[in-house]
Design an enzyme around this catalytic site. Structure first.
Site, PDB file in Angstrom:
ATOM      1  N   SER A   1       6.855  -0.115   6.499  1.00 19.41           N
ATOM      2  CA  SER A   1       7.029  -0.044   7.951  1.00 19.41           C
ATOM      3  C   SER A   1       8.423  -0.531   8.313  1.00 19.41           C
ATOM      4  CB  SER A   1       5.985  -0.921   8.645  1.00 19.41           C
ATOM      5  OG  SER A   1       6.276  -1.082  10.025  1.00 19.41           O
ATOM      6  N   TYR A  54       0.841  -8.327   9.685  1.00 21.69           N
ATOM      7  CA  TYR A  54       1.399  -7.006   9.364  1.00 21.69           C
ATOM      8  C   TYR A  54       2.834  -7.094   8.829  1.00 21.69           C
ATOM      9  CZ  TYR A  54       2.265  -1.993  10.004  1.00 21.69           C
ATOM     10  OH  TYR A  54       2.563  -0.666   9.809  1.00 21.69           O
TER      11      TYR A  54
END
Length: 262
Positions: A152, A165
């Site tokens: 990401s 995350y």
């Protein structure tokens, strides 16, 4: 030597076998379709049999050779089963794409340890397990391979309420770099990440409303002037699966509309 034969084969992925985790998600499905239409054999995997079977039927309807096997990417026995099912059906694995993942944004003082562990298990442990067992298979085959880990843009940029995350995706970037050091010279297995920003999915559809303040604010950070669509990630995944990326390993490929640049 750069000649016509070299150029014809540069992005050719026909006949390669790809195992795609999280295949029924927006990104995973786009990669499965793109790979299949480019001539690859695709093994679909996810947690739910009905959605995996439906995706496989959809791919076969487009003339794509595929199979499916279900399992939890964070459970070792399930991963072993999926890898074995892939080899049983197609004889080998040439490309791994790990697009399975999970997130639940919360302030750290409110997030339960069990929720944080769920994020880490889904994003990090699941990726590690597939790398372990697909890597073992690729080494046994002795033909090299391509491993593409979906990370990401958040792997290198912190964000409030994202301690799970961001930590997980930062770990995936370093996992790819470590495996590149471990595998690439010795076994000719290239390991890279793609690092997307927000792209359209069932979970993010609300962010694509042009009248939304969230949409307007996010676009200020994207030099390309729009949010991502699933098909935006097919090209990078074809590139990383092909011989065009043979000299790339341990790289974190920004697939983010310029988010890291701004």
């Amino acid at each position: 030597m750069i000649n016509k034969d070299f150029m014809n084969k540069l992005f050719d992925v026909k006949g390669k076998v790809a195992l795609v985790t999280g295949a029924t998600g927006a990104l995973g499905k786009a990669v499965c379709i793109g790979y299949g239409l480019a001539g690859m054999k695709v093994m679909v995997t996810g947690r739910k049999e009905d959605t995996c079977k439906a995706l496989c039927n959809e791919l076969e309807a487009q003339g794509i050779e595929c199979g499916y096997s279900t399992g939890d990417p964070a459970v070792e026995a399930d991963v072993i089963k999926v890898v074995n099912d892939t080899v049983t059906k197609f004889g080998e694995i040439n490309v791994l794409v790990t697009s399975a993942g999970y997130n639940k944004p919360q302030p750290i003082v409110e997030q339960e340890l069990s929720t944080w562990k769920q994020i880490m298990d889904s994003d990090v442990q699941g990726t590690w397990l597939y790398c372990k067992y697909v890597g073992e298979q690729m080494i046994k085959q002795g033909k090299g391979g391509k491993v593409i880990l979906v990370s990401s843009a958040r792997s290198k940029m912190g964000m409030a309420n994202y301690t799970g995350y961001c930590t997980a995706k930062g770990g995936i970037d370093l996992m790819a770099q470590s495996l590149a050091c471990e595998w690439s010279a010795k076994y000719k297995i290239n390991v890279n990440t793609i690092n997307p920003t927000v792209f359209r999915s069932d979970l993010t559809e609300w962010m694509f409303d042009p009248a939304s303040e969230v949409y307007k604010n996010f676009l200020k950070r994207l030099p390309i002037g729009r949010l991502g669509e699933p098909e935006d990630f097919v090209g990078p995944c074809i590139f990383l699966a092909s011989s065009a990326s043979d000299f790339m390993t341990g790289a974190n490929i920004a697939t983010d509309g310029g988010y890291w640049a701004n």
